[in-house]
Design an enzyme around this catalytic site. Sequence first.
Site, PDB file in Angstrom:
ATOM      1  N   ARG A  70     -11.753 -51.423   4.643  1.00  0.00           N
ATOM      2  CA  ARG A  70     -10.582 -51.086   3.846  1.00  0.00           C
ATOM      3  C   ARG A  70     -10.304 -49.590   3.932  1.00  0.00           C
ATOM      4  NH1 ARG A  70      -9.139 -51.340  -2.007  1.00  0.00           N
ATOM      5  NH2 ARG A  70      -6.989 -52.071  -2.020  1.00  0.00           N
ATOM      6  N   HIS A  77      -9.852 -59.210   5.550  1.00  0.00           N
ATOM      7  CA  HIS A  77      -9.995 -60.082   4.392  1.00  0.00           C
ATOM      8  C   HIS A  77     -11.020 -61.197   4.597  1.00  0.00           C
ATOM      9  CE1 HIS A  77      -5.937 -58.624   2.497  1.00  0.00           C
ATOM     10  NE2 HIS A  77      -6.788 -57.653   2.728  1.00  0.00           N
ATOM     11  N   ASP A 126     -12.210 -64.331   1.254  1.00  0.00           N
ATOM     12  CA  ASP A 126     -12.408 -65.465   2.157  1.00  0.00           C
ATOM     13  C   ASP A 126     -13.065 -66.577   1.360  1.00  0.00           C
ATOM     14  OD1 ASP A 126     -13.210 -67.310   4.039  1.00  0.00           O
ATOM     15  OD2 ASP A 126     -14.334 -65.899   5.286  1.00  0.00           O
ATOM     16  N   ASN A 170      -5.248 -47.325  -3.771  1.00  0.00           N
ATOM     17  CA  ASN A 170      -6.514 -46.805  -3.279  1.00  0.00           C
ATOM     18  C   ASN A 170      -7.623 -46.926  -4.305  1.00  0.00           C
ATOM     19  OD1 ASN A 170      -6.001 -46.017  -0.732  1.00  0.00           O
ATOM     20  ND2 ASN A 170      -5.595 -43.879  -1.227  1.00  0.00           N
ATOM     21  N   ASP A 176     -15.895 -62.970  10.684  1.00  0.00           N
ATOM     22  CA  ASP A 176     -15.744 -64.161  11.523  1.00  0.00           C
ATOM     23  C   ASP A 176     -14.367 -64.768  11.250  1.00  0.00           C
ATOM     24  OD1 ASP A 176     -15.838 -65.331   9.041  1.00  0.00           O
ATOM     25  OD2 ASP A 176     -17.711 -66.406   9.352  1.00  0.00           O
ATOM     26  N   SER A 215      -7.570 -38.183   5.770  1.00  0.00           N
ATOM     27  CA  SER A 215      -6.903 -37.661   4.572  1.00  0.00           C
ATOM     28  C   SER A 215      -7.335 -38.445   3.331  1.00  0.00           C
ATOM     29  CB  SER A 215      -5.379 -37.667   4.730  1.00  0.00           C
ATOM     30  OG  SER A 215      -4.933 -38.921   5.169  1.00  0.00           O
TER      31      SER A 215
HETATM   32  C1  HEM Z   1      -0.231 -56.441   4.478  1.00  0.00           C
HETATM   33  C2  HEM Z   1      -1.436 -55.974   4.596  1.00  0.00           C
HETATM   34  C3  HEM Z   1      -2.469 -55.915   3.495  1.00  0.00           C
HETATM   35  C4  HEM Z   1      -2.346 -56.055   2.136  1.00  0.00           C
HETATM   36  C5  HEM Z   1      -1.083 -56.327   1.324  1.00  0.00           C
HETATM   37  C6  HEM Z   1      -3.670 -55.901   1.565  1.00  0.00           C
HETATM   38  C7  HEM Z   1      -3.954 -55.969   0.207  1.00  0.00           C
HETATM   39  C8  HEM Z   1      -5.222 -55.941  -0.329  1.00  0.00           C
HETATM   40  C9  HEM Z   1      -5.515 -56.066  -1.738  1.00  0.00           C
HETATM   41  C10 HEM Z   1      -4.486 -56.192  -2.858  1.00  0.00           C
HETATM   42  C11 HEM Z   1      -6.867 -56.048  -1.873  1.00  0.00           C
HETATM   43  C12 HEM Z   1      -7.672 -56.184  -3.159  1.00  0.00           C
HETATM   44  C13 HEM Z   1      -8.219 -54.858  -3.624  1.00  0.00           C
HETATM   45  C14 HEM Z   1      -9.063 -55.012  -4.849  1.00  0.00           C
HETATM   46  O1  HEM Z   1      -9.081 -56.056  -5.489  1.00  0.00           O
HETATM   47  O2  HEM Z   1      -9.751 -54.059  -5.215  1.00  0.00           O
HETATM   48  C15 HEM Z   1      -7.426 -55.919  -0.547  1.00  0.00           C
HETATM   49  C16 HEM Z   1      -8.772 -55.877  -0.269  1.00  0.00           C
HETATM   50  C17 HEM Z   1      -9.287 -55.614   0.985  1.00  0.00           C
HETATM   51  N1  HEM Z   1      -8.560 -55.348   2.123  1.00  0.00           N
HETATM   52 FE1  HEM Z   1      -6.570 -55.571   2.344  1.00  0.00          FE
HETATM   53  N2  HEM Z   1      -4.561 -55.684   2.570  1.00  0.00           N
HETATM   54  C18 HEM Z   1      -3.868 -55.678   3.758  1.00  0.00           C
HETATM   55  C19 HEM Z   1      -4.407 -55.457   5.004  1.00  0.00           C
HETATM   56  C20 HEM Z   1      -5.724 -55.139   5.261  1.00  0.00           C
HETATM   57  C21 HEM Z   1      -6.236 -54.715   6.531  1.00  0.00           C
HETATM   58  C22 HEM Z   1      -5.405 -54.553   7.803  1.00  0.00           C
HETATM   59  C23 HEM Z   1      -7.574 -54.511   6.359  1.00  0.00           C
HETATM   60  C24 HEM Z   1      -8.619 -54.044   7.353  1.00  0.00           C
HETATM   61  C25 HEM Z   1      -8.531 -54.075   8.637  1.00  0.00           C
HETATM   62  C26 HEM Z   1      -7.881 -54.812   4.981  1.00  0.00           C
HETATM   63  C27 HEM Z   1      -9.132 -54.775   4.432  1.00  0.00           C
HETATM   64  C28 HEM Z   1      -9.446 -55.106   3.133  1.00  0.00           C
HETATM   65  C29 HEM Z   1     -10.804 -55.250   2.643  1.00  0.00           C
HETATM   66  C30 HEM Z   1     -12.074 -55.108   3.463  1.00  0.00           C
HETATM   67  C31 HEM Z   1     -10.704 -55.559   1.279  1.00  0.00           C
HETATM   68  C32 HEM Z   1     -11.874 -55.791   0.318  1.00  0.00           C
HETATM   69  C33 HEM Z   1     -12.356 -54.464  -0.220  1.00  0.00           C
HETATM   70  C34 HEM Z   1     -13.648 -54.543  -1.009  1.00  0.00           C
HETATM   71  O3  HEM Z   1     -14.274 -55.599  -1.099  1.00  0.00           O
HETATM   72  O4  HEM Z   1     -14.042 -53.495  -1.532  1.00  0.00           O
HETATM   73  N3  HEM Z   1      -6.736 -55.171   4.343  1.00  0.00           N
HETATM   74  N4  HEM Z   1      -6.410 -55.848   0.373  1.00  0.00           N
END
Ligand code: HEM
Length: 327
Positions: free
Chosen positions: A67, A195, A246, A96, A256, A81
């Site tokens: 993330r 995700h 997931d 963030n 995966d 940044s």
């Molecule tokens: C349209 C694109 C995306 C949207 C709207 C989005 C939105 C979000 C949201 C709302 C969360 C939840 C944050 C939380 O509950 O604290 C999340 C978690 C996460 N996102 Fe995304 N995301 C997007 C794309 C991506 C991409 C491209 C990646 C990485 C390549 C990514 C990696 C992650 C990861 C790893 C988490 C879990 C973080 C954790 O467990 O600490 N996301 N995302």
Amino acid sequence: MAKTSIGFYSVFCIFMLFMSFFGQSYGQLKTGFYAGKCGTINAEQVVYDIVRAAFFKDKTVVAALLRMQFHDCFVRGCDASILLDGSSSEKKAGANASVRGYELIDACKSKLEEICPGTVSCADIIVMATRVAINLAGGKWFSVETGRRDGTISSATEASNSLPGPSIPVSDAVSLFASKGLNATDFVLLLGGGHTVGVIHCNFFLDRLYNFQNTGKPDPTMNTTTLTFLRSKCPSTGSTNFVFADQTVGSEFKVDKGFYNAIKLHKGVLQIDQRIEQDTLTATTVNRLSLTGDFAFQFSDAMVKLGRVGVLTGSQGQIRTNCRRIN
Ligand code: HEM
Ligand SMILES: *[C@@H]1O[C@H](CO)[C@@H](O)[C@H](O)[C@H]1NC(C)=O
Ligand SMILES: *[C@@H]1O[C@H](CO)[C@@H](O)[C@H](O)[C@H]1NC(C)=O
Ligand SMILES: CC(=O)N[C@H]1CO[C@H](CO)[C@@H](O)[C@@H]1O
């Protein structure tokens, strides 16, 4: 006539060769940029050892780093940044708020500053560390490009404006990714690869459980088994709970294709996650990634492409000595 075309052909070949050396917009990034720059010590190995130790204490570093790289690269490019401290820096933007892993980057930076001061950028540390984490979580090992330099500007407002919200329509997400040089396939790979690990807090999908689009009803696209489960974790009154992004049991910490299998069963947690399975712009790719072994190979290529977004190279920016502040 033949002679002219051979002449043209040779000139064309030389031109193409020239372009391949100097013409790439990311030409100054390369694999192994730090080879020989830290004496006999391999900077990539230093990062590997630190991330590996952290991973065996806490598997959630994988999600934290993935993330972090996404958020860094989508705001002002992959220039670290996101790491800058400050009262109105990117770190403080709402989107963030749950980015973690800053201490791990600090640990890599301190060690590298001891070995070869002022040499390895914070922006490259994020990319190298994320690559290691992906591999430790079961993803394929891949070569990373390095040679990024660190930016000097970080703005919370800019972060809020550049990062997508959980209910973004697929077409808007595809356009946003396209504006960063990433196509619809890259988008599906990156969203699914990110995700497939990590967690989502209830507030990002509460509307889908109780009052979808002000209907007073849940999102009709959600699997009813998943709906019951998510409601049990996230009461309508709100909470600070979280669930795995997931919903394939046993796949929560693995990089995966589990995420694609889950969304095919309508178990997407975020609205955008389910939308990529339904929208014609992305559905075919989702289906392919869930049915084949393509994800394992293609996710790493998409990560390399993500790592090229808006980079500073050459004499641009700086090499920070402390990732939290500019020099
Ligand atoms: C349209 C694109 C995306 C949207 C709207 C989005 C939105 C979000 C949201 C709302 C969360 C939840 C944050 C939380 O509950 O604290 C999340 C978690 C996460 N996102 Fe995304 N995301 C997007 C794309 C991506 C991409 C491209 C990646 C990485 C390549 C990514 C990696 C992650 C990861 C790893 C988490 C879990 C973080 C954790 O467990 O600490 N996301 N995302
Ligand atoms: C997206 O880009 C990758 C390479 O970066 C390419 O292999 C793929 O065919 C492209 N997909 C589309 C839909 O353009
Ligand atoms: C809902 O999930 C269950 C497994 O939990 C699965 O058997 C079923 O096919 C899913 N339903 C739909 C409509 O995808
Ligand atoms: C950890 C962190 O910096 N959280 C901030 C995220 O953004 C919200 C709203 O902009 C702030 O209130 C938090 O302090």
